[in-house]
Design an enzyme around this catalytic site. Sequence first.
Site, short mmCIF file in Angstrom:
data_model
loop_
_atom_site.label_atom_id
_atom_site.label_comp_id
_atom_site.label_asym_id
_atom_site.label_seq_id
_atom_site.Cartn_x
_atom_site.Cartn_y
_atom_site.Cartn_z
N ARG A 104 -0.04 4.39 -0.33
CA ARG A 104 -0.76 5.64 -0.12
C ARG A 104 -0.19 6.44 1.05
O ARG A 104 0.08 5.89 2.10
CB ARG A 104 -2.25 5.36 0.13
N ASP A 151 0.87 -1.17 0.00
CA ASP A 151 0.00 0.00 0.00
C ASP A 151 0.90 1.22 0.00
O ASP A 151 1.63 1.45 0.96
CB ASP A 151 -0.89 -0.03 1.26
#
Length: 217
Positions: free
Chosen positions: A144, A142
């Site tokens: 982000r 991930d």
Amino acid sequence: MALRLPTATIRTQVSVPLRFADGYSAAARVFSFDGLVDGQEHLAFGLGDRAAVVSARGREPAPLVRPHSECLTGDVFGSQRCDCGAQLREAVERIADSGGFLLYLRQEGRGIGLYAKLDAYALQEAGLDTYEANLALGHREDERSYLVAAQMLLALGVSRVALLSNNPDKAHQLRRFGVTVAARVATAVHLSTANARYLATKAGIGAHTLDVPLSAG
Ligand SMILES: [Zn+2]
């Protein structure tokens, strides 16, 4: 200790009436920003009592805030590979009901990009799970960052939020970037536009349907 963020400012704000495919509509105030560190065109949607023009405001209850990561296939085309479209639709209504902001973050595919997300789907068809597929493509599970989300909130004059999210990383990162997470509010799981009305109806008449087996019992 919170990091000191580069300051972002509101660039434009404009009213946009929203209407979703199921007919649900809401008034939104859409904000763009100057100074976001990644140079992407992220948006904030003010909803409910936050659909008004932002100006100097006193101390108010923490607005309901959801950082939503862009998902072209799910948000626009209703892809059933993920629940992004349903999550977005749910978030807009819940935020419109209580007042707050939806932060629309242009970080497609957990930050790896649209084409890479589709590549990851192809690997999933070969048997990998979504995280394994990202790793196989040389990305982290991930990628982000919610730094820009914190920048946007502070530009909007919001330093305390009720966070609409099931993702502990969002709360952790926002706190690290200086936003107080006063409460965490869970989102529904696997709610879809197809079943939202059904679930709302069922909840609305729940007492009646419960009465039937009890009185018959
Ligand atoms: Zn998605």
